[in-house]
Design a protein around this motif. Structure first.
Motif, PDB file in Angstrom:
ATOM      1  N   LEU A  61     107.872 -31.456 -24.333  1.00 20.69           N
ATOM      2  CA  LEU A  61     107.863 -32.588 -24.451  1.00 20.69           C
ATOM      3  C   LEU A  61     109.173 -33.049 -25.466  1.00 20.69           C
ATOM      4  O   LEU A  61     109.792 -33.791 -25.025  1.00 20.69           O
ATOM      5  CB  LEU A  61     106.617 -33.136 -24.991  1.00 20.69           C
ATOM      6  N   ASN A  62     109.406 -32.167 -26.376  1.00 16.99           N
ATOM      7  CA  ASN A  62     110.365 -32.469 -27.357  1.00 16.99           C
ATOM      8  C   ASN A  62     111.621 -32.202 -26.927  1.00 16.99           C
ATOM      9  O   ASN A  62     112.464 -33.154 -26.950  1.00 16.99           O
ATOM     10  CB  ASN A  62     110.181 -31.388 -28.546  1.00 16.99           C
ATOM     11  N   SER A  63     111.954 -31.177 -26.033  1.00 14.75           N
ATOM     12  CA  SER A  63     113.167 -30.818 -25.314  1.00 14.75           C
ATOM     13  C   SER A  63     113.369 -32.040 -24.198  1.00 14.75           C
ATOM     14  O   SER A  63     114.574 -32.427 -23.952  1.00 14.75           O
ATOM     15  CB  SER A  63     113.094 -29.620 -24.845  1.00 14.75           C
ATOM     16  N   LEU A  64     112.528 -32.551 -23.497  1.00 11.37           N
ATOM     17  CA  LEU A  64     112.834 -33.382 -22.490  1.00 11.37           C
ATOM     18  C   LEU A  64     113.178 -34.779 -23.322  1.00 11.37           C
ATOM     19  O   LEU A  64     113.970 -35.654 -22.798  1.00 11.37           O
ATOM     20  CB  LEU A  64     111.360 -33.700 -21.574  1.00 11.37           C
ATOM     21  N   TYR A  65     112.569 -35.046 -24.146  1.00 16.14           N
ATOM     22  CA  TYR A  65     112.909 -36.202 -25.115  1.00 16.14           C
ATOM     23  C   TYR A  65     114.223 -36.035 -25.605  1.00 16.14           C
ATOM     24  O   TYR A  65     114.920 -37.066 -25.720  1.00 16.14           O
ATOM     25  CB  TYR A  65     111.906 -36.134 -26.449  1.00 16.14           C
ATOM     26  N   LEU A  66     114.690 -35.059 -26.079  1.00 20.82           N
ATOM     27  CA  LEU A  66     116.127 -34.665 -26.434  1.00 20.82           C
ATOM     28  C   LEU A  66     117.008 -35.084 -25.589  1.00 20.82           C
ATOM     29  O   LEU A  66     118.273 -35.754 -25.740  1.00 20.82           O
ATOM     30  CB  LEU A  66     116.360 -33.448 -27.087  1.00 20.82           C
ATOM     31  N   LEU A  67     116.863 -34.200 -24.305  1.00 19.66           N
ATOM     32  CA  LEU A  67     117.661 -34.714 -22.913  1.00 19.66           C
ATOM     33  C   LEU A  67     117.568 -36.276 -22.592  1.00 19.66           C
ATOM     34  O   LEU A  67     118.627 -36.792 -22.480  1.00 19.66           O
ATOM     35  CB  LEU A  67     116.919 -34.055 -21.781  1.00 19.66           C
ATOM     36  N   LYS A  68     116.486 -36.951 -22.860  1.00 16.49           N
ATOM     37  CA  LYS A  68     116.394 -38.564 -22.454  1.00 16.49           C
ATOM     38  C   LYS A  68     117.174 -39.424 -23.629  1.00 16.49           C
ATOM     39  O   LYS A  68     117.951 -40.320 -23.216  1.00 16.49           O
ATOM     40  CB  LYS A  68     115.007 -38.699 -22.664  1.00 16.49           C
ATOM     41  N   LYS A  69     117.331 -38.888 -24.585  1.00 19.34           N
ATOM     42  CA  LYS A  69     117.973 -39.318 -25.801  1.00 19.34           C
ATOM     43  C   LYS A  69     119.524 -39.115 -25.859  1.00 19.34           C
ATOM     44  O   LYS A  69     120.545 -39.227 -26.765  1.00 19.34           O
ATOM     45  CB  LYS A  69     117.603 -39.079 -27.223  1.00 19.34           C
ATOM     46  N   GLY A  70     120.190 -38.200 -24.790  1.00 16.46           N
ATOM     47  CA  GLY A  70     121.626 -37.879 -24.804  1.00 16.46           C
ATOM     48  C   GLY A  70     122.139 -36.701 -25.588  1.00 16.46           C
ATOM     49  O   GLY A  70     123.168 -36.640 -25.580  1.00 16.46           O
ATOM     50  N   LYS A  71     120.803 -35.680 -25.985  1.00 13.42           N
ATOM     51  CA  LYS A  71     121.587 -34.533 -26.589  1.00 13.42           C
ATOM     52  C   LYS A  71     121.981 -33.727 -25.404  1.00 13.42           C
ATOM     53  O   LYS A  71     121.759 -33.671 -24.339  1.00 13.42           O
ATOM     54  CB  LYS A  71     120.159 -34.087 -27.148  1.00 13.42           C
ATOM     55  N   ASP A  72     123.022 -32.790 -26.233  1.00  3.76           N
ATOM     56  CA  ASP A  72     123.925 -31.843 -25.227  1.00  3.76           C
ATOM     57  C   ASP A  72     122.928 -30.847 -24.481  1.00  3.76           C
ATOM     58  O   ASP A  72     122.077 -30.381 -25.121  1.00  3.76           O
ATOM     59  CB  ASP A  72     124.680 -30.940 -25.905  1.00  3.76           C
ATOM     60  N   PRO A  73     122.855 -31.106 -23.113  1.00  5.11           N
ATOM     61  CA  PRO A  73     121.977 -30.156 -22.431  1.00  5.11           C
ATOM     62  C   PRO A  73     121.787 -28.675 -22.681  1.00  5.11           C
ATOM     63  O   PRO A  73     120.873 -27.927 -22.438  1.00  5.11           O
ATOM     64  CB  PRO A  73     121.979 -30.670 -20.858  1.00  5.11           C
ATOM     65  N   GLU A  74     123.126 -28.260 -22.716  1.00  6.56           N
ATOM     66  CA  GLU A  74     123.383 -26.841 -22.923  1.00  6.56           C
ATOM     67  C   GLU A  74     122.630 -26.512 -24.392  1.00  6.56           C
ATOM     68  O   GLU A  74     122.193 -25.469 -24.521  1.00  6.56           O
ATOM     69  CB  GLU A  74     124.891 -26.636 -23.048  1.00  6.56           C
ATOM     70  N   LEU A 134     109.545 -27.773 -34.823  1.00 10.10           N
ATOM     71  CA  LEU A 134     109.739 -28.576 -33.452  1.00 10.10           C
ATOM     72  C   LEU A 134     110.615 -29.811 -33.810  1.00 10.10           C
ATOM     73  O   LEU A 134     111.245 -30.380 -33.230  1.00 10.10           O
ATOM     74  CB  LEU A 134     108.640 -28.563 -32.653  1.00 10.10           C
ATOM     75  N   LYS A 135     109.621 -30.623 -34.913  1.00 10.95           N
ATOM     76  CA  LYS A 135     110.133 -32.162 -35.273  1.00 10.95           C
ATOM     77  C   LYS A 135     111.721 -32.167 -36.018  1.00 10.95           C
ATOM     78  O   LYS A 135     112.241 -33.122 -35.798  1.00 10.95           O
ATOM     79  CB  LYS A 135     109.334 -32.617 -36.289  1.00 10.95           C
ATOM     80  N   LYS A 136     112.255 -30.880 -36.219  1.00 11.57           N
ATOM     81  CA  LYS A 136     113.559 -30.715 -36.849  1.00 11.57           C
ATOM     82  C   LYS A 136     114.657 -30.265 -35.934  1.00 11.57           C
ATOM     83  O   LYS A 136     115.699 -29.999 -36.422  1.00 11.57           O
ATOM     84  CB  LYS A 136     113.423 -30.366 -38.146  1.00 11.57           C
ATOM     85  N   LEU A 137     114.184 -29.978 -34.638  1.00 14.28           N
ATOM     86  CA  LEU A 137     115.347 -29.511 -33.697  1.00 14.28           C
ATOM     87  C   LEU A 137     116.272 -30.371 -33.506  1.00 14.28           C
ATOM     88  O   LEU A 137     117.376 -29.579 -33.189  1.00 14.28           O
ATOM     89  CB  LEU A 137     114.393 -29.041 -32.509  1.00 14.28           C
ATOM     90  N   VAL A 186     120.481 -28.134 -26.022  1.00 16.67           N
ATOM     91  CA  VAL A 186     118.597 -28.188 -25.765  1.00 16.67           C
ATOM     92  C   VAL A 186     118.147 -26.837 -25.046  1.00 16.67           C
ATOM     93  O   VAL A 186     117.167 -26.347 -25.307  1.00 16.67           O
ATOM     94  CB  VAL A 186     118.349 -29.489 -24.836  1.00 16.67           C
ATOM     95  N   SER A 187     118.709 -26.379 -23.883  1.00 22.64           N
ATOM     96  CA  SER A 187     118.336 -25.328 -23.415  1.00 22.64           C
ATOM     97  C   SER A 187     118.668 -23.895 -23.882  1.00 22.64           C
ATOM     98  O   SER A 187     117.385 -23.043 -23.922  1.00 22.64           O
ATOM     99  CB  SER A 187     119.329 -24.973 -21.974  1.00 22.64           C
ATOM    100  N   ARG A 188     119.499 -23.852 -24.901  1.00 24.44           N
ATOM    101  CA  ARG A 188     119.701 -22.436 -25.876  1.00 24.44           C
ATOM    102  C   ARG A 188     118.433 -22.659 -26.806  1.00 24.44           C
ATOM    103  O   ARG A 188     117.643 -21.492 -26.859  1.00 24.44           O
ATOM    104  CB  ARG A 188     120.987 -22.755 -26.509  1.00 24.44           C
ATOM    105  N   ILE A 189     118.020 -23.775 -27.315  1.00 17.22           N
ATOM    106  CA  ILE A 189     116.981 -23.644 -28.031  1.00 17.22           C
ATOM    107  C   ILE A 189     115.746 -23.749 -27.755  1.00 17.22           C
ATOM    108  O   ILE A 189     114.865 -22.941 -27.995  1.00 17.22           O
ATOM    109  CB  ILE A 189     117.159 -25.171 -28.944  1.00 17.22           C
ATOM    110  N   PHE A 190     115.568 -24.258 -26.407  1.00 18.83           N
ATOM    111  CA  PHE A 190     114.296 -24.006 -25.743  1.00 18.83           C
ATOM    112  C   PHE A 190     114.148 -22.674 -25.348  1.00 18.83           C
ATOM    113  O   PHE A 190     113.076 -21.982 -25.260  1.00 18.83           O
ATOM    114  CB  PHE A 190     114.332 -24.982 -24.292  1.00 18.83           C
ATOM    115  N   GLU A 191     115.083 -21.975 -24.726  1.00 17.34           N
ATOM    116  CA  GLU A 191     115.201 -20.307 -24.461  1.00 17.34           C
ATOM    117  C   GLU A 191     114.564 -19.669 -25.674  1.00 17.34           C
ATOM    118  O   GLU A 191     113.706 -18.782 -25.458  1.00 17.34           O
ATOM    119  CB  GLU A 191     116.401 -19.944 -23.902  1.00 17.34           C
ATOM    120  N   ILE A 192     115.080 -19.833 -26.874  1.00 15.83           N
ATOM    121  CA  ILE A 192     114.639 -19.045 -27.978  1.00 15.83           C
ATOM    122  C   ILE A 192     113.184 -19.568 -28.347  1.00 15.83           C
ATOM    123  O   ILE A 192     112.303 -18.368 -28.524  1.00 15.83           O
ATOM    124  CB  ILE A 192     115.827 -19.226 -29.140  1.00 15.83           C
TER     125      ILE A 192
END
Length: 244
Positions: A117-130, A202-205, A132-138
């Motif tokens: 949910l946090n990662s999808l929200y970051l994508l929705k707000k325009g954060k760099d998808p790459e 998570l809240k500070k990613l 977001v993906s690296r953070i998500f993977e880790i």
């Protein structure tokens, strides 16, 4: 037939019979489950909005024998707009595929739900998808117990490593003395960045920043390692060559 209330995000959909769907939903209470959304494909169905991927909803479900079915549902947060952008659709699809691959059915993991949910929200707000993906993977490696050893050499347990290598064979860092032929060198800056992500709440990613060079260096570790852990290719990665 007891009614149960739970929150969850729709990961996948499969058409069922003439007007229904079988949804794969990651829920807070039961983990990943499959639920029947009956007649949701009919015109003006009250379940239509909640029966699509990327919809985070509150569901009222019932279980009869081994089948969950939706009694009612309401939208909490929609990430549907991500599917309307080709670039974001691929990245959000990648996150969902990782979740679906890492979690077995009815394996409860609220951390992974919050991460998604946090990662999808970051994508929705325009954060760099790459990024977001690296953070998500880790983070998903951490939350599912597959994160490699990154605080010391996996062979000699030495912590003060000045020149680091990564061993896919042993699942972690090796020092210069213990490295083997197929271990790849990894800059200390990369090691530190990965550990910062591991330690960040998570809240500070959203405060984490990775430049393109650092992102690519982390990717050389995370992508092949995840493939090794899952023992399969991640299908949606084939689309990434079109958007790089």
């Amino acid at each position: 037939m007891k009614l149960i209330k739970t929150k969850g995000i729709v990961l996948k959909e499969t058409n069922f019979e003439e007007s229904s769907k079988i949804l794969t939903v990651l829920t807070s209470d039961f983990g990943k489950i499959q639920v029947l959304s009956k007649n949701c494909r009919r015109l003006l169905s009250v379940l239509s909005a909640c029966s699509q991927p990327l919809m985070f909803c509150e569901f009222v479900i019932r279980k009869t024998k081994d089948i969950y079915s939706i009694s009612s549902a309401s939208v909490i947060e929609s990430f549907f707009e991500l599917s309307q952008d080709v670039n974001l659709a691929i990245y959000s699809g990648y996150l969902i595929e990782l979740v679906d691959s890492f979690l077995e059915f009815e394996q409860k993991n609220e951390d992974v739900l919050r991460l998604l949910l946090n990662s999808l929200y970051l994508l929705k707000k325009g954060k760099d998808p790459e990024m977001v993906s690296r953070i998500f993977e880790i983070k998903i490696l951490v939350y599912t117990g597959f994160f490699p050893q990154f605080t010391q050499c996996v062979k000699c347990q030495r912590k003060d490593i000045t020149r680091a290598f990564f061993s896919f064979k042993y699942g972690g860092l090796t020092c210069e003395k213990c490295k083997e032929e197929n271990d790849i060198e990894i800059e200390i800056e990369v090691v530190k960045s990965i550990l910062v992500i591991v330690a960040t709440n998570l809240k500070k990613l959203n405060k984490i920043s990775l430049d393109r060079s650092l992102n690519n260096k982390i990717k050389t570790i995370t992508l092949p390692y995840i493939k090794m852990v899952l023992q399969k290719d991640i299908k949606i990665l084939d689309f990434f060559r079109f958007i790089q």
